[in-house]
Motif scaffolding. Structure first.
Motif, PDB file in Angstrom:
ATOM      1  N   ASN A  59       0.827  -1.211   0.000  1.00  0.00           N
ATOM      2  CA  ASN A  59       0.000   0.000   0.000  1.00  0.00           C
ATOM      3  C   ASN A  59       0.854   1.251   0.000  1.00  0.00           C
ATOM      4  O   ASN A  59       0.544   2.241  -0.679  1.00  0.00           O
ATOM      5  CB  ASN A  59      -0.925  -0.001   1.228  1.00  0.00           C
ATOM      6  CG  ASN A  59      -2.085  -0.959   1.072  1.00  0.00           C
ATOM      7  OD1 ASN A  59      -2.773  -0.965   0.057  1.00  0.00           O
ATOM      8  ND2 ASN A  59      -2.308  -1.797   2.084  1.00  0.00           N
ATOM      9  N   ALA A  60       1.942   1.199   0.766  1.00  0.00           N
ATOM     10  CA  ALA A  60       2.837   2.352   0.847  1.00  0.00           C
ATOM     11  C   ALA A  60       3.473   2.659  -0.501  1.00  0.00           C
ATOM     12  O   ALA A  60       3.530   3.816  -0.934  1.00  0.00           O
ATOM     13  CB  ALA A  60       3.913   2.093   1.892  1.00  0.00           C
ATOM     14  N   SER A  61       3.946   1.628  -1.193  1.00  0.00           N
ATOM     15  CA  SER A  61       4.617   1.841  -2.474  1.00  0.00           C
ATOM     16  C   SER A  61       3.685   2.480  -3.489  1.00  0.00           C
ATOM     17  O   SER A  61       4.071   3.403  -4.217  1.00  0.00           O
ATOM     18  CB  SER A  61       5.137   0.499  -3.011  1.00  0.00           C
ATOM     19  OG  SER A  61       6.103  -0.038  -2.145  1.00  0.00           O
ATOM     20  N   PRO A 101       0.372   5.707   5.779  1.00  0.00           N
ATOM     21  CA  PRO A 101       0.665   4.603   6.696  1.00  0.00           C
ATOM     22  C   PRO A 101       1.859   3.787   6.187  1.00  0.00           C
ATOM     23  O   PRO A 101       2.024   3.608   4.982  1.00  0.00           O
ATOM     24  CB  PRO A 101      -0.625   3.774   6.661  1.00  0.00           C
ATOM     25  CG  PRO A 101      -1.687   4.742   6.268  1.00  0.00           C
ATOM     26  CD  PRO A 101      -1.018   5.693   5.317  1.00  0.00           C
ATOM     27  N   HIS A 102       2.676   3.313   7.085  1.00  0.00           N
ATOM     28  CA  HIS A 102       3.888   2.534   6.797  1.00  0.00           C
ATOM     29  C   HIS A 102       5.088   3.414   6.448  1.00  0.00           C
ATOM     30  O   HIS A 102       6.209   2.912   6.418  1.00  0.00           O
ATOM     31  CB  HIS A 102       3.716   1.580   5.606  1.00  0.00           C
ATOM     32  CG  HIS A 102       2.743   0.485   5.761  1.00  0.00           C
ATOM     33  ND1 HIS A 102       3.115  -0.813   6.014  1.00  0.00           N
ATOM     34  CD2 HIS A 102       1.399   0.483   5.697  1.00  0.00           C
ATOM     35  CE1 HIS A 102       2.039  -1.581   6.072  1.00  0.00           C
ATOM     36  NE2 HIS A 102       0.988  -0.819   5.891  1.00  0.00           N
ATOM     37  N   VAL A 103       4.876   4.702   6.134  1.00  0.00           N
ATOM     38  CA  VAL A 103       5.931   5.493   5.504  1.00  0.00           C
ATOM     39  C   VAL A 103       6.577   6.463   6.492  1.00  0.00           C
ATOM     40  O   VAL A 103       5.898   7.221   7.186  1.00  0.00           O
ATOM     41  CB  VAL A 103       5.383   6.267   4.290  1.00  0.00           C
ATOM     42  CG1 VAL A 103       6.424   7.239   3.755  1.00  0.00           C
ATOM     43  CG2 VAL A 103       4.974   5.286   3.197  1.00  0.00           C
ATOM     44  N   PHE A 104       7.918   6.434   6.527  1.00  0.00           N
ATOM     45  CA  PHE A 104       8.721   7.363   7.324  1.00  0.00           C
ATOM     46  C   PHE A 104       9.554   8.184   6.354  1.00  0.00           C
ATOM     47  O   PHE A 104      10.601   7.742   5.878  1.00  0.00           O
ATOM     48  CB  PHE A 104       9.614   6.580   8.279  1.00  0.00           C
ATOM     49  CG  PHE A 104      10.461   7.424   9.200  1.00  0.00           C
ATOM     50  CD1 PHE A 104      10.149   8.751   9.470  1.00  0.00           C
ATOM     51  CD2 PHE A 104      11.585   6.884   9.813  1.00  0.00           C
ATOM     52  CE1 PHE A 104      10.926   9.525  10.313  1.00  0.00           C
ATOM     53  CE2 PHE A 104      12.379   7.634  10.658  1.00  0.00           C
ATOM     54  CZ  PHE A 104      12.044   8.955  10.917  1.00  0.00           C
ATOM     55  N   LEU A 157       2.602   1.822  13.125  1.00  0.00           N
ATOM     56  CA  LEU A 157       2.374   0.694  12.226  1.00  0.00           C
ATOM     57  C   LEU A 157       0.882   0.513  11.984  1.00  0.00           C
ATOM     58  O   LEU A 157       0.107   0.394  12.926  1.00  0.00           O
ATOM     59  CB  LEU A 157       2.972  -0.585  12.811  1.00  0.00           C
ATOM     60  CG  LEU A 157       4.493  -0.663  12.805  1.00  0.00           C
ATOM     61  CD1 LEU A 157       4.945  -1.939  13.500  1.00  0.00           C
ATOM     62  CD2 LEU A 157       5.038  -0.620  11.401  1.00  0.00           C
ATOM     63  N   PRO A 158       0.469   0.477  10.732  1.00  0.00           N
ATOM     64  CA  PRO A 158      -0.937   0.312  10.411  1.00  0.00           C
ATOM     65  C   PRO A 158      -1.315  -1.167  10.353  1.00  0.00           C
ATOM     66  O   PRO A 158      -0.491  -2.041  10.593  1.00  0.00           O
ATOM     67  CB  PRO A 158      -1.032   0.925   9.012  1.00  0.00           C
ATOM     68  CG  PRO A 158       0.300   0.604   8.417  1.00  0.00           C
ATOM     69  CD  PRO A 158       1.298   0.634   9.548  1.00  0.00           C
TER      70      PRO A 158
END
Length: 376
Positions: A125-127, A144-147, A156-157
Motif C-alpha cells: 500500500n505504501a509503495s 501509513p507505513h511510511v517514514f 504501524l498500520p
C-alpha cells in the motif's frame, strides 16, 4: 514517462539466480493504480551485486525513483548503490524497506542519509501511494507505513487483509521478463524462486522479525493461485524453490500443497542429467579439462565438455566404472562424470594435477575428482 528502478540483490551461489519476490510485489501492487501504470516504466530490476559505481554509470535511463528491498545480506550494498545514485542523480527519490529496516528507529536518516523514504512493515500500500504522490508533487507525511526524511515516524498500520489483491509476479509474466533480460546478458541460469503461500506467524520467537506482534495474524493466498504458480514453476523447469512461509506444515492445507507439488513434478517435470567427459593420465595423476561447455552457467569453471542427457543414453567409447558410481554422480545436481584413460594430450584440453590445483574445481565436483585421483 518516469523511470522506476527496482533493486533486490542477492549473493550468487554457483549458477543460481534468485527471482526477487519482495520488490516485485511492490511494483505489482503499485501498478494496479492507473495513474502509476500509465506514468512509470521499469527499465531494470537489479538482482545481482554489480559494482554500484559501474551500474549507475551504465544506466541507460535517468532514474526518477529507486526502490531497494533491504535484508541483512544486501543492506550494505543498497546503501552504497543509493549513495552513488544520489551523487549522480540528486533528484532521484530513494526508497528502502524490508526486514532490515527497523520499524521503530527514529534516527534512521541520521544513520543512512542516502535514503529519502523508509517503508515500515508490509510495503504494498505504501509503495503505491508514494508513487502516486510523487506524480502529483505531494508530500509523503501521512502515508501509513511510511517514514519520510524530515517527517514523523509513522505508527504501524494494519496489514494487507486480502493478499490476493496483490498481482502475482509469476502469473503476470513479470518474472519471465526478468529471466529473459538476465539470460540475454549472462546466458542460461539455474533459477531459484523464493515462494510464499501465506504471511504471518502465531509464534513470538524473539530472534525472528516475524515474531513481532505485527505479524501475529496469518493471511493466506488463495489455493487456486498457489497451484497456478506451482504449475508455472514446473513449466519453466525451476530447479530450486525456497518456501518462505514462516512455519511450513502449520496449516492443514500445507499437506494438500505438498501433495500437489509432488503430483505436478511427476506429471510435468523433466529430470535433467548432465554428463561430463574427461581424460585421465593415470601415471602422472593428471586430468584433462576444457572450458568449452554447452551449459552457459558453468562456463566459469574448468570442467570437461558437457551435454544434456537422459538416463537412457549410452556413451560409446567412454569407460564408466560402475563400482565408483556413488562417487562420480552428484544426485542433487544430476551430474555424472565419465572418464577415459589416455597417455595422449588432447589438443583442446588443458592438463591439471589431481594432487594439486584443487582451487579450480567447483565444490560439487571435488569429491568426484578426489576419488578418481586414487584410481589404480
Amino acid at each position: 514517462m518516469k523511470n522506476l528502478y527496482l533493486v533486490q540483490v542477492a549473493d550468487k551461489y554457483g549458477p543460481n539466480s534468485f527471482l526477487p519476490i519482495a520488490i516485485s510485489y511492490q511494483w505489482m501492487y503499485a501498478s494496479t493504480s492507473k495513474l502509476v501504470k500509465e506514468n512509470f516504466q521499469v527499465p531494470d530490476v537489479l538482482i545481482e551485486k554489480k559494482s554500484p559505481k559501474q551500474y549507475v554509470e551504465d544506466m541507460e535511463h535517468e532514474p526518477h525513483v529507486m526502490m531497494l528491498s533491504s535484508y541483512v545480506w544486501n543492506f550494505e550494498y543498497n546503501k552504497e548503490l543509493a549513495k552513488r545514485t544520489k551523487e549522480k542523480y540528486p533528484n532521484c527519490l530513494t526508497i528502502t524497506g524490508g526486514p532490515h529496516v527497523d520499524k521503530r528507529d527514529k534516527e534512521f536518516f541520521e544513520k543512512y542519509p542516502m535514503f529519502d523514504i523508509a517503508v515500515m512493515g508490509e510495503g504494498e500500500n505504501a509503495s503505491r501511494e508514494i508513487l502516486k504522490r510523487y506524480l502529483k508533487g505531494e508530500n509523503y507525511n501521512d502515508i501509513p507505513h511510511v517514514f519520510p526524511k524530515g517527517g514523523e515516524l509513522c505508527p504501524l498500520p494494519t496489514r494487507v487483509q486480502d493478499l490476493n489483491i496483490i498481482p502475482s509476479p509469476i502469473l503476470t509474466g513479470f518474472y519471465d521478463e526478468i529471466m529473459e533480460r538476465v539470460e540475454k546478458e549472462h546466458g542460461p541460469q539455474m533459477w531459484q524462486v523464493t515462494y510464499e503461500t501465506l504471511r504471518g506467524c502465531p509464534y513470538k520467537c524473539t530472534f525472528c522479525d516475524i515474531g513481532d506482534d505485527y505479524w501475529q495474524k496469518i493471511k493466506m493466498f488463495d489455493m487456486e493461485r498457489v497451484k497456478a504458480e506451482i504449475d508455472w514453476m514446473a513449466d519453466r523447469k525451476i530447479e530450486y524453490v525456497a518456501v518462505c512461509d514462516s512455519n511450513w506444515g502449520l496449516m492443514p492445507r500445507d499437506v494438500d500443497i505438498t501433495e500437489y507439488v509432488i503430483k505436478t513434478k511427476q506429471e510435468k517435470a523433466i529430470i535433467k542429467n548432465y554428463n561430463l567427459f574427461c581424460y585421465i593420465d593415470r601415471n602422472k595423476k593428471q586430468i584433462a579439462l576444457t572450458k568449452k561447455n554447452k551449459l552457459g552457467f558453468l562456463n566459469d569453471f574448468y570442467l570437461p565438455p558437457m551435454q544434456l542427457a537422459t538416463h537412457e543414453q549410452k556413451i560409446k567409447s567412454w569407460k564408466y566404472h560402475s563400482k565408483f558410481n556413488n562417487y562420480i554422480s552428484n544426485k542433487k545436481l544430476n551430474i555424472n562424470l565419465y572418464y577415459k584413460f589416455t597417455l595422449k594430450n588432447p589438443s583442446n584440453c588443458k592438463w591439471f594435477s589431481l594432487r594439486k590445483n584443487y582451487e579450480f574445481i567447483p565444490s560439487f565436483t571435488k569429491k568426484i575428482f578426489k576419488h578418481i585421483s586414487n584410481l589404480n
